[in-house]
Design an enzyme around this catalytic site. Structure first.
Site, PDB file in Angstrom:
ATOM      1  N   GLU A  36      78.119  73.081  -6.703  1.00  0.00           N
ATOM      2  CA  GLU A  36      78.416  72.123  -7.773  1.00  0.00           C
ATOM      3  C   GLU A  36      79.707  72.510  -8.479  1.00  0.00           C
ATOM      4  O   GLU A  36      79.926  73.696  -8.777  1.00  0.00           O
ATOM      5  CB  GLU A  36      77.248  72.122  -8.763  1.00  0.00           C
ATOM      6  CG  GLU A  36      76.999  70.785  -9.401  1.00  0.00           C
ATOM      7  CD  GLU A  36      76.525  69.744  -8.395  1.00  0.00           C
ATOM      8  OE1 GLU A  36      77.379  69.022  -7.834  1.00  0.00           O
ATOM      9  OE2 GLU A  36      75.309  69.670  -8.168  1.00  0.00           O
ATOM     10  N   GLY A 123      74.879  56.307 -13.479  1.00  0.00           N
ATOM     11  CA  GLY A 123      75.307  57.334 -14.431  1.00  0.00           C
ATOM     12  C   GLY A 123      74.384  58.537 -14.475  1.00  0.00           C
ATOM     13  O   GLY A 123      74.426  59.326 -15.414  1.00  0.00           O
ATOM     14  N   GLY A 125      74.142  60.922 -12.029  1.00  0.00           N
ATOM     15  CA  GLY A 125      74.589  62.054 -11.207  1.00  0.00           C
ATOM     16  C   GLY A 125      74.147  61.927  -9.764  1.00  0.00           C
ATOM     17  O   GLY A 125      74.112  62.902  -9.028  1.00  0.00           O
ATOM     18  N   SER A 127      75.617  59.587  -7.789  1.00  0.00           N
ATOM     19  CA  SER A 127      76.791  59.003  -7.124  1.00  0.00           C
ATOM     20  C   SER A 127      76.689  57.518  -6.824  1.00  0.00           C
ATOM     21  O   SER A 127      77.026  57.067  -5.735  1.00  0.00           O
ATOM     22  CB  SER A 127      77.100  59.750  -5.832  1.00  0.00           C
ATOM     23  OG  SER A 127      77.466  61.041  -6.141  1.00  0.00           O
ATOM     24  N   ASP A 173      81.213  63.298  -3.123  1.00  0.00           N
ATOM     25  CA  ASP A 173      80.314  62.144  -3.195  1.00  0.00           C
ATOM     26  C   ASP A 173      80.694  61.062  -2.185  1.00  0.00           C
ATOM     27  O   ASP A 173      79.838  60.458  -1.543  1.00  0.00           O
ATOM     28  CB  ASP A 173      80.340  61.543  -4.609  1.00  0.00           C
ATOM     29  CG  ASP A 173      79.994  62.569  -5.667  1.00  0.00           C
ATOM     30  OD1 ASP A 173      79.510  63.652  -5.312  1.00  0.00           O
ATOM     31  OD2 ASP A 173      80.222  62.281  -6.856  1.00  0.00           O
TER      32      ASP A 173
HETATM   33  C1  GLA Z   1      80.850  64.502  -9.601  1.00  0.00           C
HETATM   34  C2  GLA Z   1      82.116  64.337  -8.773  1.00  0.00           C
HETATM   35  C3  GLA Z   1      82.098  65.255  -7.538  1.00  0.00           C
HETATM   36  C4  GLA Z   1      81.760  66.695  -7.924  1.00  0.00           C
HETATM   37  C5  GLA Z   1      80.535  66.736  -8.825  1.00  0.00           C
HETATM   38  C6  GLA Z   1      80.259  68.129  -9.334  1.00  0.00           C
HETATM   39  O1  GLA Z   1      79.749  64.043  -8.885  1.00  0.00           O
HETATM   40  O2  GLA Z   1      82.249  63.013  -8.334  1.00  0.00           O
HETATM   41  O3  GLA Z   1      83.319  65.168  -6.877  1.00  0.00           O
HETATM   42  O4  GLA Z   1      82.863  67.315  -8.513  1.00  0.00           O
HETATM   43  O5  GLA Z   1      80.663  65.868  -9.938  1.00  0.00           O
HETATM   44  O6  GLA Z   1      79.941  68.969  -8.291  1.00  0.00           O
END
Ligand code: GLA
Length: 386
Positions: A36, A123, A125, A127, A173
């Site tokens: 991450e 929103g 996390g 993607s 992502d």
């Molecule tokens: C978001 C970004 C990714 C990555 C994550 C953290 O999802 O889109 O590119 O940086 O945060 O790991």
């Protein structure tokens, strides 16, 4: 996406355009097992494409107009590709941004009309925006006869988000949404964009713990970390933190502000954890996998400082459950989801306990659900019976 949800997309398409769409495009969201905040330091990540996605039913047009209706937002975008203007940062920006990125790369695009919907919590996390970009990118490719390999589609989708929307994201992502494979995690080298598929052990159940708190992935928080790792790289004499070792970071510690040192320490140790985790996964070493996930959380919480009190709470509650191998916050952070790895498919006691403990301590009802792995973006024909 369920048959019912696809049926709704088709029905809405027929209502709006009085015809059947020519085809359907689906792009998945993702979870990330480990790795991450390493992708924009050219490090390593280990995401999995999931059974939550963005789906579009579309038909190419003869002109340069994009007409797309979003069921989720109950809004329509109608725009000519030759006359796109940046707007307010909503879902339409991802559509226009992806068109812009493809055209900027020299591709001649045709218009299309579509209805779009998704079942990825927005929103959180997981993607949802990358899935939208990749689905839109794929639609343009199909409508304009462009053949793009997954890494190129991912790069152009990322460019849309970084340069049109303005969040300087890494490549994870978009790449997993473009190249995911059912039953596997994708071990991605974010420098070379080489990747390999690592089978997910059969015993593992992946559980998403949505805190139901949101902090929009705004320019400020995310881009601030980006700047900090740039500063760290400069002090360490490397182009990206990917090239730094934990030893170099320790040796340079006295020359760095404490914050910058801790940001660097997170990235270099997290990269090591990704490799250790992949090895453990290949060896079916579930205990080590769990320990590494827990260590990743500590590092994100204390060194990278992208967690939140709700994320920390839900992770602690999960880790205390007997079925849990490990848990950590996931994605950009500051709110949204955590991930728990369970060594069983008997998830009820786990879910019930985490749900009620989190609710009683925060007054918020979390959204806890199992995800399964899925393939990356794809096209399918319109089912005749829906
Ligand atoms: C978001 C970004 C990714 C990555 C994550 C953290 O999802 O889109 O590119 O940086 O945060 O790991």
């Amino acid at each position: 996406m369920s048959q019912e949800q696809i049926g709704k997309i088709l029905e809405t398409y027929r209502e709006r355009f009085s015809e059947n769409p020519s085809s359907i495009v689906t792009a998945p969201g993702r979870i990330n097992l480990i790795g991450e905040h390493t992708d924009y330091s050219e490090g390593f990540v280990l995401p999995v494409a999931i059974d939550r996605n963005v789906t579009l039913a579309f038909t190419p047009r003869d002109d340069k107009v994009i007409q797309v209706y979003s069921i989720d937002f109950e809004q329509e975008l109608v725009v000519n590709l030759d006359n796109m203007q940046r707007g307010d940062g909503g879902w339409k920006e991802y559509v226009m941004g992806t068109a812009w990125a493809l055209m900027d790369a020299g591709y001649a695009l045709n218009g299309w009309q579509a209805v779009v919907a998704g079942n990825i919590p927005i929103g959180a996390g997981l993607s949802s925006s990358a899935a939208l970009e990749v689905a839109i990118g794929k639609t343009f490719c199909l409508a304009s006869n462009i053949d793009l390999p997954p890494a190129s589609l991912a790069l152009l989708s990322r460019k849309a988000e970084a340069e049109w929307v303005g969040v300087n994201v890494g490549i994870m992502d978009q790449l997993i949404s473009a190249a995911g494979k059912e039953g596997h995690a994708l071990l991605l080298d974010c420098k070379t964009l080489d990747y390999e598929y690592v089978p997910i052990p059969k015993e593992i159940t992946l559980v998403v713990l949505d805190t139901m708190t949101r902090r929009e992935l705004t320019k400020s928080d995310y881009n601030a970390r980006h700047e900090e790792v740039k500063q760290a790289s400069k002090l360490l004499g490397v182009q990206f933190l990917r090239e730094a070792t934990p030893q170099l970071v320790e040796e340079t510690r006295t020359h760095m502000a404490s914050t910058i040192y801790r940001r660097a320490r997170h990235v270099v140790t997290e990269n090591q954890r990704v490799h250790a985790f992949s090895t453990a996964m290949r060896n079916n070493d579930l205990l080590t996998m769990g320990q590494l996930i827990n260590a990743s959380h500590v590092s994100l919480r204390d060194d990278y400082e992208v967690s939140s009190s709700e994320l920390n709470l839900i992770v602690e509650l999960a880790q205390k459950q007997p079925a849990c191998l490990g848990a950590r916050m996931m994605g950009a952070g500051f709110g949204g989801c955590a991930l728990a790895l369970l060594a069983t498919d008997q998830v009820e006691p786990f879910t019930e306990n985490v749900f009620s403990l989190y609710r009683s301590q925060t007054g918020i009802e979390p959204n806890i659900f199992i995800v399964t792995s899925a393939d990356g973006v794809g096209e399918c024909s319109v089912p005749l019976d829906l």
